[in-house]
Enzyme design. Structure first.
Site, PDB file in Angstrom:
ATOM      1  CB  SER A  92     -13.578  29.858 -36.536  1.00 24.19           C
ATOM      2  OG  SER A  92     -14.779  29.225 -36.317  1.00 24.19           O
TER       3      SER A  92
ATOM      4  N   GLY B 217      -9.027  29.464 -28.988  1.00 20.56           N
ATOM      5  CA  GLY B 217     -10.002  28.787 -28.128  1.00 20.56           C
ATOM      6  C   GLY B 217     -11.107  29.703 -27.657  1.00 20.56           C
ATOM      7  CB  SER B 218     -11.836  33.142 -28.203  1.00 16.87           C
ATOM      8  OG  SER B 218     -11.670  33.344 -29.596  1.00 16.87           O
TER       9      SER B 218
ATOM     10  CG  HIS C 267     -23.845  23.291 -30.493  1.00 17.72           C
ATOM     11  ND1 HIS C 267     -22.850  22.339 -30.508  1.00 17.72           N
ATOM     12  CD2 HIS C 267     -23.392  24.310 -29.713  1.00 17.72           C
ATOM     13  CE1 HIS C 267     -21.843  22.761 -29.748  1.00 17.72           C
ATOM     14  NE2 HIS C 267     -22.141  23.955 -29.265  1.00 17.72           N
ATOM     15  CB  ILE C 268     -28.544  23.532 -35.823  1.00 17.63           C
ATOM     16  CG1 ILE C 268     -28.356  24.934 -36.391  1.00 17.63           C
ATOM     17  CG2 ILE C 268     -29.265  23.592 -34.487  1.00 17.63           C
ATOM     18  CD1 ILE C 268     -29.684  25.621 -36.720  1.00 17.63           C
TER      19      ILE C 268
ATOM     20  CB  SER D  42      -9.076  25.291 -35.404  1.00 17.18           C
ATOM     21  OG  SER D  42     -10.372  25.378 -34.934  1.00 17.18           O
TER      22      SER D  42
ATOM     23  CG  ASP E  88     -16.596  26.847 -37.113  1.00 20.31           C
ATOM     24  OD1 ASP E  88     -17.718  27.360 -37.093  1.00 20.31           O
ATOM     25  OD2 ASP E  88     -16.069  26.292 -36.143  1.00 20.31           O
TER      26      ASP E  88
HETATM   27  C1  GLA Z   1     -17.884  24.804 -33.542  1.00 21.37           C
HETATM   28  C2  GLA Z   1     -17.903  23.854 -34.730  1.00 21.37           C
HETATM   29  C3  GLA Z   1     -19.008  24.218 -35.721  1.00 21.37           C
HETATM   30  C4  GLA Z   1     -20.347  24.410 -35.017  1.00 21.37           C
HETATM   31  C5  GLA Z   1     -20.211  25.296 -33.783  1.00 21.37           C
HETATM   32  C6  GLA Z   1     -21.486  25.352 -32.976  1.00 21.37           C
HETATM   33  O1  GLA Z   1     -17.513  26.081 -33.920  1.00 21.37           O
HETATM   34  O2  GLA Z   1     -16.662  23.850 -35.389  1.00 21.37           O
HETATM   35  O3  GLA Z   1     -19.083  23.238 -36.719  1.00 21.37           O
HETATM   36  O4  GLA Z   1     -20.921  23.171 -34.680  1.00 21.37           O
HETATM   37  O5  GLA Z   1     -19.180  24.854 -32.931  1.00 21.37           O
HETATM   38  O6  GLA Z   1     -22.521  25.918 -33.714  1.00 21.37           O
END
Ligand code: GLA
Length: 383
Positions: free
Chosen positions: A124, A120-121, A33-34, A126, A170
């Site tokens: 990534s 949804g795990s 989350h950064i 998506s 991602d």
């Molecule tokens: C998801 C988002 C990323 C990132 C993460 C948390 O995967 O797509 O951009 O923010 O959450 O680090």
């Protein structure tokens, strides 16, 4: 997998595919989350991913089928800017829409997808289907985009078409990843280094909590907004573009501007998590895996207590790891709210770990988690 996809393509569309591609998913070792705060992150591509078989057609239509879903979606090229009722197909649709808006000539295409990333795990799926589509069309039609351009287009699709205000990690990770390497990516400048992931006697275990990520997108966008609010408040005293321009020490000088406890907690997580990634990169370089593991645990604690994106299921996995002698670090990976955790597990203990974790997890949560031993793999390829 290539042959299976080709056969299925023939069965679905009554003709042969022209090419087959693979694009990975990702885990993030640390730095959560950064990315949308201009921070340093450390993702790796994994060997789970998305396959796509494609063939151009002359019908002016785009057809999408996935072996993972029942629906088959068909869209006229002049309607491609509309969102479709079927969520998974919106990722490839969004990519094609961007290419067309950019003036690329793409008449019609048939697609057949298959993915083995649990949806949804937090691994990534998506970004993987976005880059799979973008990479395949770019390569097959020689559209002339470089990888970074594809990454930016895919992020735009995620933000503007899908509606998740995600950062760039991602899409970047699945497009740029290399076997046995982590990407140390500065999300402000997009400068990056590939670093060897030499885990010695350890391997990376991925533990899927099997918890569906309910409301994850709205909570994610809420976190992004909270960080923007913290940034706005700090800018009353200093000029900052991103929270991660501050380290913990500098942040302490200005944090008095943030009165709301929740917003303060969010910003504290961001700043300290970014500091941790700098330390983790050093630890990995020096082969100090114990230190790396400690930083993973610290990251999880902060995501749980300050950023509040963990949950009982992810906490149960990490709590178990803390008591298990042959794990030296564990944390949630990705957006959180369910999804997957990763753990540095001593080789040879895979079965024992699975057995004891399962007993603990089922006792606490009521249903089992799934455990995979993951390999760090390459970015997109034509097969
Ligand atoms: C998801 C988002 C990323 C990132 C993460 C948390 O995967 O797509 O951009 O923010 O959450 O680090």
């Amino acid at each position: 997998m290539k042959i299976e996809l080709e056969q299925n393509f023939l069965a679905n569309y009554n003709r042969n595919s022209d090419a087959v591609y693979f694009t990975p998913g990702r885990i993030n070792l640390i730095g959560e989350h950064i990315d949308y705060n201009g921070g340093l992150v450390m993702p790796c591509a994994i060997t789970l991913g998305t396959w796509v078989a494609i063939a151009s057609n002359n019908d002016g239509k785009f057809r999408f089928k996935s072996l993972n879903f029942e629906t088959r979606v068909e869209v006229e090229s002049n309607k491609i800017h509309n969102k479709n009722g079927s969520l998974w197909a919106n990722y490839p649709i969004g990519i094609i829409n961007e290419f067309l808006k950019d003036g690329k000539e793409i008449n019609g295409f048939d697609f057949l997808f298959f993915g083995n990333i649990p949806i949804g795990s937090g691994l990534s799926s998506s970004a993987s289907i976005e880059i799979a589509t973008a990479f395949a069309l770019n390569d097959y039609l020689n559209l002339g985009y470089d990888k970074l351009e594809l990454v930016k287009i895919a992020k735009k699709v995620e933000n503007d078409f899908i509606g998740l205000n995600s950062g760039i990690m991602d899409q970047f990770a699945v497009a740029v990843g290399e076997k046995d390497k982590a990407i140390v990516l500065d999300c402000e400048t997009l400068k990056y280094k590939m670093v060897d992931v030499a885990l010695g006697k350890y391997s990376l275990a991925i533990i899927n909590t099997n918890k569906p990520r309910e409301l994850a997108d709205s909570k994610y966008n809420e976190r992004v907004a909270e960080c923007q609010e913290a940034l706005r408040l700090l800018n009353e005293e200093i000029t900052l573009h991103n929270l991660c321009e501050l380290n913990a020490e500098k942040f302490a000088l200005h944090s008095h501007l943030i009165h709301d406890e929740t917003i303060l907690n969010r910003a504290t997580h961001v700043v300290k998590e970014n500091d941790r990634v700098h330390l983790a990169a050093k630890a990995l370089n020096n082969g100090n895996l114990e230190e790396f593991g400690r930083l993973m645990y610290a990251s999880h604690k902060s995501l749980k207590e300050l950023y509040e994106v963990s949950g009982d299921e992810l906490d149960a996995v990490v709590d178990f790891c803390l008591t298990y002698d042959h794990v030296i670090g564990a944390r949630m990976t990705g957006a959180g709210f369910g999804g997957c955790a990763i753990a540095l597990l001593e080789r040879g203990y895979e079965e024992d770990f699975a057995k004891h974790l399962t007993a603990y997890y089922v006792g606490k949560i009521g249903y089992p988690a799934a455990i995979y031993i993951s390999e760090i793999g390459d970015g997109p390829t034509r097969l």
